[in-house]
Design a protein around this motif. Structure first.
Motif: not given
Lengths: 198, 262
Positions: A135-146
């Protein structure tokens, strides 16, 4: 007192490890010299840490030299963490935009993104449940979080506060939850009846 | 000789029952799949009854977000299924109701109808308690007894829900919505069982499964079981990566409408 020392506005970093599982490594990293220096350099005045079941432990590792930051900690809040998160928002004349660092719990991540705050997600790799990492990796890939590891926290904090991020609240303007899907499924029923009548 | 005759009778009887059951299962499954591909036509205006299966903390919080835009004027009866001992979810049902009802009341947003109270504009909501399917860290497979107990509880809950229906007393609910706690799988089994036995019309108890927002790459155990069996009218995932890996280039087994939580 500390926050007005240099005439700076309140700027808070909130770290949360969640309510259920302990996350010793993140607590240690949050008050490491490296991270405290980074926060101080970025103009942070406050560091608040939610420690869950490890509140006693945190009291022991809390450093004497806080690099000018006011460090506070607590275990749980029965009403949830919304107030703590909102203190990290920018308010005219009161506070600058801060930062949230959290474990990869889906509910916590959503709460932070809804408030539009910069977010560093640190998955707890000692938990076998690896879907939090995904989840964290995909959110980072889409630019929402680090997304960050425990050891890379200070670098991640710099990145999260410097880079612009994608806004969660506008990510799906058509989003009305399942209401339209319920309509669609009910729609089939009417059609089936017609079909049978023919 | 009498023994053999009885045995023959039993075998013949079993074969008949087995054949009938197989045909019935095929019919029910075909119906569920067909409604999957049918296109929507017009917005239905008739009132309906919806069952929302709540689970543990995370699932329940997410469900609150998923059903935020349900119109209580049309969804006149909302029944929340809660596992025994889960006080958190019981409390959340009231919070969900506050949210749903405040959507369509311009004044007094803090007012909310009580459980079981029949309101002219907000319809009714209630809670049905079912036995826990499994305790934390107990797997579905190692818990056949508690699962069976839960199944019986779910069957009972379905019957009392039908009996108490404000939309049409005695009729089973139109929709079941869930996002994957263990109890939901058992509850859906109970619903399908009633359909196979012909005790519930196939047009009732339509199942909408929404995989948790937390599942990006793989389905949850509940999701895997339900998708494999093909017993949900709608199977929704919230991540494109997950939808693509399941659907591949073939038929659309799951739908991806984008993020549904907010």
């Amino acid at each position: 007192m500390d926050s007005n020392q240099s005439g700076l506005l309140h700027k808070e970093c909130f770290v949360t490890i969640g309510a259920t599982a302990g996350f010793e490594e993140l607590l240690i990293a949050a008050v490491s010299e490296d991270v405290l220096n980074t926060l101080a350099d970025l103009g942070f005045t406050d560091l608040t840490v939610q420690c869950g079941t490890m509140n006693e432990y945190f009291r022991k590792i809390k450093p004497r030299d806080s690099k000018g930051l006011r460090i506070t900690n607590f275990d749980f809040k029965a009403r949830g963490l919304e107030n703590e998160m909102k203190r990290c928002q920018s308010r005219n004349g009161v506070s600058q935009e801060g930062l949230v660092v959290c474990h990869a719990g889906a509910g916590t991540i959503l709460d932070v993104m809804r408030l539009g705050l910069p977010l560093v997600v640190v998955p707890n790799v000692s938990l076998l449940d690896n879907h939090q990492e995904e989840l964290a990796a995909e959110l980072e890939r889409q630019g929402y979080v680090v997304k960050s590891s425990v050891s890379g926290l200070s670098v991640a904090i710099k990145a999260a506060t410097a880079n612009s991020r994608k806004s969660w609240t506008t990510s799906n303007p058509k989003n009305r939850g399942i209401a339209p899907i319920v309509d669609e499924v009910l729609g089939h029923k009417e059609e089936d009846t017609k079909f049978r009548l023919d | 000789m009498a023994h053999i005759a009885v045995l023959q009778l039993i075998i013949a009887g079993s074969l008949m029952i087995l054949t009938t059951l197989t045909l019935r299962v095929l019919y029910v499954l075909r119906h569920i799949r067909r409604s999957n591909v049918t296109q929507l036509k017009g917005k239905p205006a008739s009132p309906f009854h919806m069952v929302i299966v709540l689970g543990s903390g995370g699932h329940t919080a997410e469900m609150m977000s998923l059903i935020r835009d349900i119109d209580p004027k049309r969804c006149k009866h909302r029944t929340y299924i809660v596992s025994s001992g889960d006080n958190f979810s019981s409390g959340k049902a009231l919070e969900i109701e506050k949210r749903i009802q405040s959507n369509c009341s311009s004044t007094n947003t803090s007012l909310v109808t009580l459980e079981g109270q029949d309101d002219a504009s907000f319809g009714m909501w209630d809670i049905k308690i079912v036995p826990r399917a499994r305790k934390i860290h107990q797997s579905l497979i190692t818990a056949p007894a508690s699962s069976l107990w839960c199944l019986l509880g779910c069957l009972k809950a379905l019957y009392t829900t039908a009996r108490d229906s404000k939309v049409s007393p005695g009729e089973f609910p139109d929709i079941i919505v869930t996002n994957g706690p263990a109890t939901a799988v058992i509850f859906i089994f109970a619903a399908i069982l009633l359909k196979i036995l012909g005790l519930v019309p196939v047009s009732k108890l339509r199942i909408i499964y929404v995989e948790s927002w937390a599942r990006v790459v793989t389905l949850s155990l509940s999701g895997k079981i339900l998708l494999k069996l093909g017993i949900c009218e709608k199977f929704i995932v919230q991540w494109e990566v997950l939808a693509k890996s399941i659907n591949g280039s073939g038929r659309n087994r799951v739908e991806w409408p984008g993020f549904l939580v907010e």
